[in-house]
Design an enzyme around this catalytic site. Sequence first.
Site, PDB file in Angstrom:
ATOM      1  N   TYR A 140       0.888  -1.177   0.088  1.00 29.24           N
ATOM      2  CA  TYR A 140       0.059  -0.071   0.188  1.00 29.24           C
ATOM      3  C   TYR A 140       0.740   1.355   0.074  1.00 29.24           C
ATOM      4  O   TYR A 140       1.807   1.130   0.875  1.00 29.24           O
ATOM      5  CB  TYR A 140      -0.702  -0.019   1.075  1.00 29.24           C
ATOM      6  CG  TYR A 140      -1.782   1.170   1.408  1.00 29.24           C
ATOM      7  CD1 TYR A 140      -2.882   1.445   0.398  1.00 29.24           C
ATOM      8  CD2 TYR A 140      -1.602   2.244   2.248  1.00 29.24           C
ATOM      9  CE1 TYR A 140      -3.804   2.406   0.678  1.00 29.24           C
ATOM     10  CE2 TYR A 140      -2.437   3.282   2.401  1.00 29.24           C
ATOM     11  CZ  TYR A 140      -3.547   3.425   1.529  1.00 29.24           C
ATOM     12  OH  TYR A 140      -4.423   4.581   1.509  1.00 29.24           O
ATOM     13  N   ASP A 235       9.442   3.010  -0.610  1.00 32.37           N
ATOM     14  CA  ASP A 235       8.337   3.625   0.280  1.00 32.37           C
ATOM     15  C   ASP A 235       8.473   3.267   1.706  1.00 32.37           C
ATOM     16  O   ASP A 235       8.324   2.126   2.165  1.00 32.37           O
ATOM     17  CB  ASP A 235       7.000   3.014  -0.146  1.00 32.37           C
ATOM     18  CG  ASP A 235       5.700   3.911   0.784  1.00 32.37           C
ATOM     19  OD1 ASP A 235       6.102   4.461   1.642  1.00 32.37           O
ATOM     20  OD2 ASP A 235       4.616   3.480   0.457  1.00 32.37           O
ATOM     21  N   LYS A 261       4.748   9.094   8.662  1.00 37.13           N
ATOM     22  CA  LYS A 261       4.408   8.514   9.987  1.00 37.13           C
ATOM     23  C   LYS A 261       5.237   8.966  11.213  1.00 37.13           C
ATOM     24  O   LYS A 261       5.287  10.050  11.713  1.00 37.13           O
ATOM     25  CB  LYS A 261       4.339   6.936  10.037  1.00 37.13           C
ATOM     26  CG  LYS A 261       3.448   6.532   9.030  1.00 37.13           C
ATOM     27  CD  LYS A 261       2.697   5.155   9.271  1.00 37.13           C
ATOM     28  CE  LYS A 261       1.884   4.755   8.173  1.00 37.13           C
ATOM     29  NZ  LYS A 261       0.558   4.487   8.226  1.00 37.13           N
TER      30      LYS A 261
HETATM   31  N1  PMP Z   1       2.992   4.134   2.219  1.00 39.79           N
HETATM   32  C1  PMP Z   1       2.993   3.194   3.407  1.00 39.79           C
HETATM   33  C2  PMP Z   1       3.995   2.297   3.075  1.00 39.79           C
HETATM   34  C3  PMP Z   1       2.087   3.112   4.217  1.00 39.79           C
HETATM   35  O1  PMP Z   1       1.841   2.451   4.992  1.00 39.79           O
HETATM   36  C4  PMP Z   1       1.165   4.204   3.941  1.00 39.79           C
HETATM   37  C5  PMP Z   1      -0.315   4.508   5.154  1.00 39.79           C
HETATM   38  N2  PMP Z   1      -0.312   3.349   5.915  1.00 39.79           N
HETATM   39  C6  PMP Z   1       1.051   5.103   3.015  1.00 39.79           C
HETATM   40  C7  PMP Z   1       2.114   5.052   2.338  1.00 39.79           C
HETATM   41  C8  PMP Z   1       0.264   6.312   3.109  1.00 39.79           C
HETATM   42  O2  PMP Z   1       0.303   7.272   4.058  1.00 39.79           O
HETATM   43  P1  PMP Z   1      -0.877   8.358   4.502  1.00 39.79           P
HETATM   44  O3  PMP Z   1      -1.815   7.433   5.220  1.00 39.79           O
HETATM   45  O4  PMP Z   1      -0.067   9.438   5.584  1.00 39.79           O
HETATM   46  O5  PMP Z   1      -1.323   8.907   3.359  1.00 39.79           O
END
Ligand code: PMP
Length: 432
Positions: A140, A235, A261
């Site tokens: 994701y 990511d 995060k």
């Molecule tokens: N990349 C990863 C690996 C994530 O786990 C997440 C959110 N859990 C995101 C991108 C998206 O981040 P956000 O919810 O702050 O938009």
Amino acid sequence: MDNAGLREQARTLFPGGVSSPVRSFRSVGGEPIPIVRAAGARVYDADGREYLDYVAAYGPLILGHAHPAIVAALAEAAARGTAFGALSPGEVELGQRICAATGLERMRFVNSGTEATMTALRLARAATGRDLIVKFEGCYHGHADGLLVKAGSGIATLGLSDSAGVPAAVAAGTAVLPYNDVSALETWFGQHGAETAAVIVEPVAGNMGVVAPDDAFLEALETLPRANGAIVIADEVITGFRLRYGLSGLLPNADLVCLGKVIGGGLPVGALGGRTELMGQLAPEGPVYQAGTLSGNPLVMAAGSAALDALQDGNAYARIDELARHLENGLAAAVRRGQVDACVVRSGSLLSLFFRGEPPRNYAEASSCDTQTFARFHRAMLDRGVMLAPSQYEAWFVSVAHSEADIDLTVRAAHEALREASPGPIAGRRVG
Ligand code: PMP
């Protein structure tokens, strides 16, 4: 207002009664739990119930809730003004800390992980003059249109494969390959290497449950895209400053890195970074547009710097890894004792209890988990005051605020919850 009252009002206001889908508890057959306050490793609902928390706001709260240094930094920053729409010292400070810890030459702050990955794709397409993006099934990367194809997290939780409303032409720009599958990657680059702008990947997948990368997969990611002139986007929104201070170290040659995060200390944040010349393609230096009214917000920057200070100081990572190892061992013992068809996977302070016998290596395997048993287990843990993310596919996050006693309590709860949730011992089921 109590839990029921808040839920009732929220239902009329928000789709699913929530501001983000997994919070609805739909996949575990429950109802959203409104949290009114939190401290350390604990959260408190509107009925006054206390829970030991492993959601950690889905990852940011590596220091636990309401960490005093972060609260103090926020109060101080708020008194100086909550937003300027201008460059500010807090941005420079956090930017310097992040670049020093990660080796990124330049970076940009945004407001969420989604914005970071969305911008990274745009940059990669501009820099290569190519359109195709490769992602991996079950990873994701936020909810930008082109990334909502076979994504993990809420998409997996709700049993969806894609989102409605994504134009077919946009979805067609994203190829989806199985995680940990070197030959699929080789085949892809053999056929489409010259059209591929970027490969985006979670160095440790955290959104189909925790799935570790094979060494061969990491090596292929380091070599194949580069050999074909494509950009690698790591990511690290979950893994950055979570597995250790800085990046995970699993993809040291990634061209672009997305963060989020932990670096915001629990406030809304994202960032992307990379080499000077690549990042220089962003506006206003270059032609790739990206902007944000509240990007680099002074409150977020202050919380982020306070968080990184606390993490840099002392042995925070050694401590959470040790706590998480203790939890892993305790859960594995509970699984064995209960003869449950389940396994525990841990990477640093990220953990999953999968209701399948073997650790999954990709999404096809992860999605074969017994989610019904997970739902019963989740309920049984809640009944014992332990708050897990309401999905088989979200990681458990251990924080600095957890204690050995908290882990013991969790393991005891898991022994009982597994017994309560399990359809029966494996042997019994096989015979039956
Ligand atoms: N990349 C990863 C690996 C994530 O786990 C997440 C959110 N859990 C995101 C991108 C998206 O981040 P956000 O919810 O702050 O938009």
